[in-house]
Design a protein around this motif. Structure first.
Motif, PDB file in Angstrom:
ATOM      1  N   GLY A   2       0.805  -1.210   0.000  1.00 58.42           N
ATOM      2  CA  GLY A   2       0.000   0.000   0.000  1.00 58.42           C
ATOM      3  C   GLY A   2       0.841   1.265   0.000  1.00 58.42           C
ATOM      4  O   GLY A   2       2.061   1.230  -0.183  1.00 58.42           O
ATOM      5  N   PHE A   3       0.169   2.408   0.213  1.00 53.22           N
ATOM      6  CA  PHE A   3       0.826   3.703   0.206  1.00 53.22           C
ATOM      7  C   PHE A   3       0.666   4.374   1.555  1.00 53.22           C
ATOM      8  O   PHE A   3      -0.356   4.207   2.225  1.00 53.22           O
ATOM      9  CB  PHE A   3       0.232   4.628  -0.878  1.00 53.22           C
ATOM     10  N   GLU A  32      -0.062   7.766   3.808  1.00 52.38           N
ATOM     11  CA  GLU A  32      -1.049   8.815   3.590  1.00 52.38           C
ATOM     12  C   GLU A  32      -0.447   9.969   2.786  1.00 52.38           C
ATOM     13  O   GLU A  32      -1.103  10.542   1.910  1.00 52.38           O
ATOM     14  CB  GLU A  32      -1.564   9.327   4.947  1.00 52.38           C
ATOM     15  N   GLU A  33       0.801  10.286   3.034  1.00 58.07           N
ATOM     16  CA  GLU A  33       1.458  11.369   2.310  1.00 58.07           C
ATOM     17  C   GLU A  33       1.607  11.032   0.832  1.00 58.07           C
ATOM     18  O   GLU A  33       1.313  11.864  -0.038  1.00 58.07           O
ATOM     19  CB  GLU A  33       2.839  11.639   2.936  1.00 58.07           C
ATOM     20  N   ARG A  34       2.056   9.792   0.510  1.00 61.68           N
ATOM     21  CA  ARG A  34       2.218   9.389  -0.882  1.00 61.68           C
ATOM     22  C   ARG A  34       0.864   9.305  -1.595  1.00 61.68           C
ATOM     23  O   ARG A  34       0.737   9.662  -2.766  1.00 61.68           O
ATOM     24  CB  ARG A  34       2.928   8.040  -0.939  1.00 61.68           C
ATOM     25  N   LEU A  35      -0.159   8.823  -0.851  1.00 58.39           N
ATOM     26  CA  LEU A  35      -1.496   8.713  -1.436  1.00 58.39           C
ATOM     27  C   LEU A  35      -2.023  10.088  -1.844  1.00 58.39           C
ATOM     28  O   LEU A  35      -2.570  10.262  -2.944  1.00 58.39           O
ATOM     29  CB  LEU A  35      -2.453   8.055  -0.427  1.00 58.39           C
ATOM     30  N   GLN A  36      -1.866  11.087  -0.977  1.00 55.48           N
ATOM     31  CA  GLN A  36      -2.320  12.432  -1.305  1.00 55.48           C
ATOM     32  C   GLN A  36      -1.528  13.017  -2.470  1.00 55.48           C
ATOM     33  O   GLN A  36      -2.055  13.759  -3.296  1.00 55.48           O
ATOM     34  CB  GLN A  36      -2.188  13.341  -0.076  1.00 55.48           C
ATOM     35  N   GLU A  37      -0.246  12.670  -2.559  1.00 54.80           N
ATOM     36  CA  GLU A  37       0.596  13.131  -3.667  1.00 54.80           C
ATOM     37  C   GLU A  37       0.072  12.599  -5.002  1.00 54.80           C
ATOM     38  O   GLU A  37      -0.027  13.341  -5.988  1.00 54.80           O
ATOM     39  CB  GLU A  37       2.037  12.674  -3.427  1.00 54.80           C
ATOM     40  N   ILE A  38      -0.274  11.293  -5.034  1.00 52.20           N
ATOM     41  CA  ILE A  38      -0.783  10.697  -6.278  1.00 52.20           C
ATOM     42  C   ILE A  38      -2.145  11.286  -6.628  1.00 52.20           C
ATOM     43  O   ILE A  38      -2.432  11.587  -7.800  1.00 52.20           O
ATOM     44  CB  ILE A  38      -0.869   9.167  -6.131  1.00 52.20           C
ATOM     45  N   SER A  77      -5.989   3.480  -0.549  1.00 51.55           N
ATOM     46  CA  SER A  77      -4.912   2.650  -0.009  1.00 51.55           C
ATOM     47  C   SER A  77      -4.726   2.917   1.468  1.00 51.55           C
ATOM     48  O   SER A  77      -4.978   4.030   1.951  1.00 51.55           O
ATOM     49  CB  SER A  77      -3.601   2.936  -0.754  1.00 51.55           C
ATOM     50  N   LEU A  78      -4.322   1.876   2.185  1.00 47.11           N
ATOM     51  CA  LEU A  78      -3.885   1.982   3.574  1.00 47.11           C
ATOM     52  C   LEU A  78      -2.514   1.326   3.677  1.00 47.11           C
ATOM     53  O   LEU A  78      -2.321   0.215   3.172  1.00 47.11           O
ATOM     54  CB  LEU A  78      -4.879   1.290   4.514  1.00 47.11           C
TER      55      LEU A  78
END
Length: 558
Positions: A492-493, A495-501, A538-539
């Motif tokens: 998974g990703f 939280e920071e990487r998820l918001q970036e994507i 993602s979590l």
């Protein structure tokens, strides 16, 4: 002069404005004010009449009850009165005095002289067993040693007592001992004239707690005996406390009909006003019609352009100076259409070129990874080389066929299945997958190779981080959309990487390393618009889920 304002419209507006300002609007305003004033005055006089009737009834009851109490005090002070319980000699005299008291009052009553056991000695009422039993029950509730001179008892079961709504009771003393009682049952008959002589007015008499003693209409009383609450919009109510606040007089008038007449009248005025305004507009149109045909033709041309129905030059019927405006207007429209057509073609070619560029990014990256996988599998298990080469051949044949931009779902997912099978040979038990495609969705068209980069990313970034990786592909539909769900059990990703994507997917330029997800998302939005594309969930340490939203299509677009 305002933009796009025709001469006809100017004439119409001027005529309408003149008629409205100097004739129609003043007439409507005066009528509305008179109508409002008429109903306000009517409502005022109705309330004043209600107050007057409440005052009349309150004064009448106060006077009558006070007078009864005074007469009862005089009787109570008569020292010879207790002897009626010992001898019959005074019965006639006392009866005459009691009868005279009733005769002197407009509010009639039934009088009783009873002993402490409730036995009736004197009465002007019909004496029967039921009345006798009632008085015994009633007196049992009184305190025989009471010190009050007169007790007011609120009679609630009035229909069982010859319509008595109030009972006045005073003890008869011999020394300090109570020997019996004088009772006056005040009758409701006389009260009826107060509402019979008044149109649309009802009367309710209650105790201080709202329990009914008398009512002119049963619907005003609840099942528990209390007077029901009234809304100010439907009823006018005037209430007055009398007899030391032991009784409360209510006069009630139903205003629902009055309010309905007001609403109907007001709506009628609105309808009449609307009709007058419509007639004014029609008159203005008729007056301006013959002088403004040329400008109407020009406005018609402008309207056709705005609605997208422009069919070419329209010659004016009147050959006047407006013909120059009409001619140059059409020249300008044709020039504008030419520019729009050129810009539209440039935009279409630019969009197609961008889609082609995005789609071509898939093939080199995919081919490199696939050859690496086959190279690994040939070394691992040479007996499977032929099967892998057949799968690779099928994959390459499908991916390099540029004659079709769209493909049926079943073909694209067959391509994905071959790809996953090749990867499964490489990673064995560490990789598993499932594909769920409903039979009725197999022929739906999707952009070719739209899911391959996302599946490839799931393996590329997930297989080395977990001991076992499972990829589940599920296809479903809503009423208007086709939904792909690609879920994996990878790391998974954050939280920071998820918001970036997610932020990247909202932009039109990609300057990051997330080529696969962005390219798929961009390709879908260029083709179908911003309502479609890719969403990512993602979590960290719990895998990822990609949701692809596409329109449902079963025929190729041309």
């Amino acid at each position: 002069m305002k933009e796009n304002m025709s001469l006809k419209k100017m004439y119409r507006e001027k005529l309408s404005r003149s008629l409205l300002l100097f004739a129609i609007i003043p007439t409507i305003l005066v009528t509305v004010l008179f109508f409002q004033l008429f109903f306000s005055i009517g409502n005022y006089f109705s309330n004043q009449d209600l107050i007057k009737r409440n005052k009349e009834l309150s004064n009448f009851l106060t006077k009558e009850i006070t007078s009864y109490k005074e007469d009862m005090q005089i009787l109570q002070a008569n020292p010879s009165l207790p002897t009626v319980f010992q001898s019959d000699d005074l019965h006639t005299q006392v009866y005459t005095e009691l009868y005279q008291i009733v005769t002197n009052h407009r509010l009639k009553s039934k009088f009783y002289i009873v002993n402490v056991d409730g036995d009736i000695l004197l009465t002007n009422s019909y004496k029967n067993n039921a009345i006798q039993i009632y008085h015994k029950k009633y007196l049992s509730s009184l305190n025989l040693k009471q010190k009050e001179d007169i007790t007011i008892y609120k009679e609630k079961d009035n229909e069982q007592l010859d319509y008595a709504f109030l009972k006045l009771t005073t003890p008869i003393y011999q020394g300090n001992e109570v020997k019996g009682f004088i009772i006056f049952d005040l009758q409701s008959t006389y009260l009826k004239r107060f509402f019979e002589e008044s149109n649309y007015t009802d009367i309710v008499i209650t105790d201080p707690f709202g329990y009914q003693l008398f009512t002119s209409k049963k619907s005003l009383i609840l099942n528990n005996g209390k007077m029901r609450a009234f809304t100010k919009k439907e009823y006018s109510v005037v209430s007055t406390d009398i007899v030391n606040e032991e009784l409360r007089v209510h006069t009630i008038r139903y205003m629902g009909l009055f309010n309905k007449l007001y609403i109907i009248g007001f709506l009628g005025l609105l309808v009449i006003s609307a009709i007058l305004i419509m007639i004014t507009r029609l008159f203005a149109n008729h007056a301006a019609k013959r002088k403004t045909k040329s400008i109407d033709t020009i406005l018609s041309t402008i309207s056709d352009v705005n609605e997208g129905t422009y069919k070419g030059y329209k010659e004016l019927e009147e050959n006047d100076e407006l013909e120059y405006i009409n001619y140059y207007l059409n020249e300008m429209i044709q020039y504008r259409d030419s520019l729009l057509s050129e810009n539209k073609e440039i935009l279409i070619r630019k969009t197609e070129a961008e889609i082609k560029e995005l789609q071509m990014q898939f093939n080199p990256h995919f081919l490199f990874n696939t050859l690496e996988n086959i190279k690994f599998m040939i070394r691992l298990n040479p007996s499977s080389a032929e099967k892998l080469l057949l799968m690779l051949s099928s994959i390459l044949r499908y991916s390099i066929n540029n004659t079709e931009q769209d493909s049926p779902l079943k073909h694209d997912l067959l391509y994905i299945k071959d790809y996953l099978e090749i990867q499964k040979y490489r990673f064995e038990e560490r990789l598993d997958y499932s594909i769920d495609l409903p039979l009725e969705l197999e022929d739906c068209l999707i952009p070719k190779l739209i899911t391959q980069p996302l599946v490839e990313n799931a393996i590329k970034y997930g297989i080395d981080e977990v001991s076992e990786l499972t990829i589940n592909i599920k296809v479903s539909r809503t009423k208007k959309s086709l939904l792909f769900i690609i879920a994996d059990t990878g790391i998974g990703f954050s939280e920071e990487r998820l918001q970036e994507i997610r932020s990247l997917l909202k932009t039109s330029n990609n300057h990051s390393n997330h080529i696969g997800i962005y390219n798929v998302h961009r390709r879908i939005q260029l083709k179908y618009g911003n309502s479609y594309g890719v969403r990512i969930f993602s979590l960290q340490d719990n895998g990822s889920l990609l949701l692809i939203k596409l329109p449902i299509r079963e025929e190729a677009e041309f």
